[in-house]
Design an enzyme around this catalytic site. Structure first.
Site, PDB file in Angstrom:
ATOM      1  N   GLY A  57      62.887  55.227  57.364  1.00 25.18           N
ATOM      2  CA  GLY A  57      62.708  56.645  57.628  1.00 25.18           C
ATOM      3  C   GLY A  57      63.036  57.543  56.449  1.00 25.18           C
ATOM      4  O   GLY A  57      62.766  58.736  56.491  1.00 25.18           O
ATOM      5  N   CYS A 266      38.110  57.316  80.488  1.00 26.01           N
ATOM      6  CA  CYS A 266      37.116  57.307  79.416  1.00 26.01           C
ATOM      7  C   CYS A 266      35.709  57.205  80.029  1.00 26.01           C
ATOM      8  O   CYS A 266      35.464  56.368  80.904  1.00 26.01           O
ATOM      9  CB  CYS A 266      37.370  56.134  78.477  1.00 26.01           C
ATOM     10  N   CYS A 269      34.340  53.477  78.786  1.00 28.89           N
ATOM     11  CA  CYS A 269      34.948  52.214  79.225  1.00 28.89           C
ATOM     12  C   CYS A 269      35.808  52.376  80.465  1.00 28.89           C
ATOM     13  O   CYS A 269      36.285  51.397  81.030  1.00 28.89           O
ATOM     14  CB  CYS A 269      35.766  51.588  78.094  1.00 28.89           C
ATOM     15  N   CYS A 291      37.395  57.322  74.702  1.00 25.90           N
ATOM     16  CA  CYS A 291      38.501  56.781  73.924  1.00 25.90           C
ATOM     17  C   CYS A 291      38.402  57.232  72.479  1.00 25.90           C
ATOM     18  O   CYS A 291      37.318  57.217  71.880  1.00 25.90           O
ATOM     19  CB  CYS A 291      38.462  55.247  73.930  1.00 25.90           C
ATOM     20  N   CYS A 297      37.657  50.725  72.804  1.00 28.82           N
ATOM     21  CA  CYS A 297      36.643  51.128  73.769  1.00 28.82           C
ATOM     22  C   CYS A 297      35.491  50.119  73.783  1.00 28.82           C
ATOM     23  O   CYS A 297      35.040  49.666  74.837  1.00 28.82           O
ATOM     24  CB  CYS A 297      36.126  52.520  73.414  1.00 28.82           C
TER      25      CYS A 297
END
Lengths: 308, 232, 251
Positions: A57, A266, A269, A291, A297
């Protein structure tokens, strides 16, 4: 942006023409060193990466090079990718989740040419995934590295204008100010209004910008088996999250972090789990949700088609 | 010998640096002993240094020479040399002072002004306010004024708030500078009663009483403060 | 009992000017100490050195057994947001002007680990009440407040974590006289209620008399006189103190 316009292409699964699976290694353009950067630059960047991994980080400065594409197009991510790529790697590049947008296509073409590596659109097949603004839906594995393109690495950037002061705040883990921002969000909007680039604490120590991914993707960073590397070209910073590192989205006890997605399935899909893009389909206000992760997808559509 | 307050060889002069450094001697080799339960009235013409002596005894003026001993928690403290914190502690627990005028604190109601020294000594707020209320009532301050800040009170009303504040804690040593100056006959009687009660519980009192009748009724003896140039 | 803050032999020169010239100072728990003197007398420099914001050329500052001058930045900042508070003359130096009143008060709580929004908000509203600002203004920005309100907000923001020692630099400096009185009284009441130790830097003798138990008079980097507030002001010994006191009376 570009992805949204490109999205509603034929729902037949015929996207990514000619690039469905991994494409075999190309012979790389020998006019360039392997992966474009010279070896000493790559060494310098690898040192920065190693330091980043050692201090999860923490933003490590590095000597960012001029790249043959403008800042904002992922010069930081490209330099990181160039430094870690080996001839046997399989590279996937996504922009807002899609493999077929200008940015993704260009970067993929770039590495095919200068490194001759194999490329893919399949998340599962990739060893290195360079991304702008998304984390793939499919769970990444230990053998993979996710490289983020980062426009602004400093999470305190909008709160504290003095760079030296932000450095001191990181050094001293003096992050009350970040919570002030979240407090102000709730006071003004009733909830934390930050929906992307949502700040995280890495390993309980450093406050980190996850790059402009949707807050929806934040939980995927936590204890991810894959190595996560972040490159900011213009700001000349590299940082990292080693595999299986705790990544916590900041929040309040009584206003816990909630990953937000559009409450739809979606249109292609049918997924109710994935992150969705809103796509305008005509000039009368018609719209569908699909998606954002095109590989995810496509794979779901193929599975569905096979089952029928 | 048992004393509550004692000045030994006390001297005080003022050096006025802004007026060419001229020095004005006011007190010299002063000896004063006050026993518990005794009330001593300072006498002498005005300008002789009575108020200066009072202020020295309170630690408000620094002593130029000598000692000012006060019996504080069974020990003897020299106010002439005690540091600021010790003087504050003596003032909190042992030594009270009723000046001629109330120093008004903005926005603080009369009852709080009276209760404040009690609470500083650890008395619970409710008990302190009850005692303050009772004293203000005894001093005939109208109840409607108790919860108002005294800034707008008359001189006599302010002085009664001041007296209540001075008598409320029951200090072992009490300094009174013209306590009845702006009071009517009835309230003068109340103050005489308060002084008598304080003496009865063993308080040592030093006072400046302009009012001869009050002085005769409360003082056990007079202590003459003579102007230095006459004494010399 | 020992002093909460103790400074010895502080020296600091700016070129040929002695800003601090052998200054010793103790602040005891619950004690309010005022440093008075005209501009340039060294009082603000002393405040900065005592709070670790500036390093002296020589001398020591001990807070509750800890060496303030030898402390690293992390430890000093930790003190600053827990056991110390700082009230600046200009509220803009002590407030975040782009953050709501509630956020300003909540910052120290959040910096010390508070993570419950509702509790932070309740504490902020309570402190607005205590500094006599309508809690309805919780979400208002400080720039919509008057100067006196801003200063009261700064005090709330500072005291919310119950510091033990508060440094105040001319807290009533930029305010109208009528507003000053209210602020001084508020500070006086809060300091007494919370049992705070305060180091108050001011050139306002009346403010020092109202708030301080003890006064230090500074001139040319030296403490020329110190002691019980009423004794220093009513029976000043040093020529400079006599000048300060009489200037006020004449005004």
């Amino acid at each position: 942006m570009t992805s949204a316009a490109a999205k509603p292409s034929p729902p037949s699964g015929g996207r990514g023409l000619g690039e469905g699976g991994a494409q075999g290694a190309y012979a790389h353009d020998t006019g360039y060193n392997f992966a474009y950067l010279d070896e000493s630059t790559k060494r310098m960047i690898r040192r920065a990466i190693l330091k980043g991994v050692a201090i999860p980080g923490h933003q490590v400065p590095f000597g960012s090079r001029e790249m043959p594409l403008p800042y904002g197009w992922g010069t930081g991510g490209i330099q990181v990718t160039a430094s870690i790529l080996g001839p046997s790697d399989v590279l996937k590049v996504i922009d807002q989740g899609a493999d077929d947008t200008t940015n993704a296509v260009s970067i993929r073409a770039f590495f095919r040419r200068v490194a001759g590596v194999a490329t893919t659109e399949r998340t599962a097949e990739a060893t290195v995934i360079q991304t702008r603004h998304r984390i793939p839906e499919r769970q990444l594995t230990e053998g993979q590295i996710l490289v983020y393109q980062v426009p602004m690495p400093e999470p305190l950037f909008r709160l504290e204008a003095r760079v030296a002061e932000t450095k001191r705040m990181h050094a001293l883990a003096d992050y009350g100010l970040m919570h002030v921002k979240l407090y102000e969000d709730i006071a003004r909007h009733g909830h934390i209004a930050t929906s992307y680039n949502y700040p995280v604490m890495v390993d309980g120590r450093y406050l980190m910008s996850p790059s402009p991914i949707p807050a929806f993707d934040n939980p995927k960073m936590d204890r991810m088996p894959a190595l996560q590397l972040f490159g900011a070209g213009r700001e000349k910073r590299i940082y990292a999250v080693p595999p299986y590192t705790a990544v916590r989205s900041l929040d309040f006890e009584d206003h816990p972090f909630r990953p937000i997605r559009a409450p739809h399935a979606c249109a292609l899909c049918g997924s109710r789990e994935s992150y969705l893009d809103e796509v305008i389909t005509d000039d009368r206000g018609g719209k569908i949700f699909v998606c954002s992760d095109t590989d995810y997808c496509t794979e779901r559509q193929a599975t569905k088609a096979a089952a029928e | 010998m048992s004393f509550a307050l004692r000045a030994e060889n006390l001297g005080k002069s003022f050096t006025l640096h802004l007026q060419g450094g001229v020095t004005l001697p006011v007190l010299q080799a002063l000896e004063l002993t006050v026993a518990p339960g005794e009330c001593v009235a300072l006498s002498g013409p005005s300008g002789a240094g009575k108020s200066t002596l009072m202020r020295c005894l309170y630690g408000n003026y620094g002593a130029g020479s000598g000692r000012i001993l006060i019996r504080h928690h069974d020990a003897s403290v020299d106010l002439a040399t005690a540091d600021a914190r010790l003087v504050r502690e003596v003032r909190r627990d042992t030594l009270g002072y009723v000046s001629q005028f109330l120093r008004v604190i903005p926005r603080v109601p009369a009852i709080e002004i009276v209760a404040e020294p009690l609470m500083a000594r650890g008395v619970a707020r409710d008990a302190a306010l009850a005692r303050a209320e009772a004293l203000l009532t005894r001093l005939n301050l109208p109840a409607r004024l108790h919860h108002l800040p005294p800034a707008t009170f008359s001189g006599g009303e302010q002085q009664r708030v001041n007296l209540a504040r001075g008598f409320a804690p029951g200090y072992p040593v009490l300094l009174l500078d013209e306590p009845t100056a702006s009071l009517d006959a009835a309230n003068r009687e109340v103050v005489i009663g308060l002084i008598a009660e304080a003496k009865a519980r063993g308080a040592a009192i030093v006072g400046i009483f302009h009012d001869a009748e009050v002085r005769d009724r409360v003082a056990d003896r007079l202590f003459d403060v003579a102007p230095l140039h006459e004494a010399a | 009992m020992s002093p909460l803050l103790s400074a010895r032999g502080l020296e600091l020169r700016f070129g040929r000017i002695a800003a601090l010239d052998g200054v010793d100072l103790d602040i005891w728990p619950g004690e309010v100490v005022a440093i008075v003197g005209e501009s340039g007398s060294g009082k603000t420099t002393l405040l900065r050195v005592l709070s670790g914001l500036a390093a002296p050329d020589a001398g020591s500052v001990i807070f509750d057994g800890q060496d303030v001058l030898g402390m690293n930045e992390a430890a000093r900042r930790h003190l600053m947001r827990t056991q110390w508070g700082f009230v600046h003359q200009n509220p803009r130096d002590g407030l975040r002007m782009g953050v709501s009143a509630g956020g300003n008060i909540g910052e120290r709580l959040m910096a010390t680990g508070a993570r419950h929004y509702g509790n932070i908000r309740a504490a902020a509203a309570d402190w607005l009440r205590r500094v006599e600002i309508d809690p309805e203004r919780l979400d208002a920005l400080p720039r919509t407040f008057s100067g006196g309100m801003q200063q009261r907000l700064q005090i709330a923001r500072t005291l919310v974590t119950h510091p033990r020692l508060v440094f105040m630099d001319e807290p009533t400096g930029g305010l109208d006289v009528s507003v000053q009185a209210r602020l001084l009284d508020l500070i006086r009441a809060l300091v007494a209620e919370l049992g705070l130790s305060v180091l108050l830097v001011t050139h306002d003798i009346a403010a020092a008399r109202l708030l301080a138990h003890r006064i230090l008079v500074m001139r040319h980097g030296q403490v020329v006189e110190q002691g019980l507030t009423d004794r220093v002001l009513d029976d000043p010994q040093h020529p400079y103190t006599q000048l300060l006191v009489t200037s006020v009376l004449a005004a």
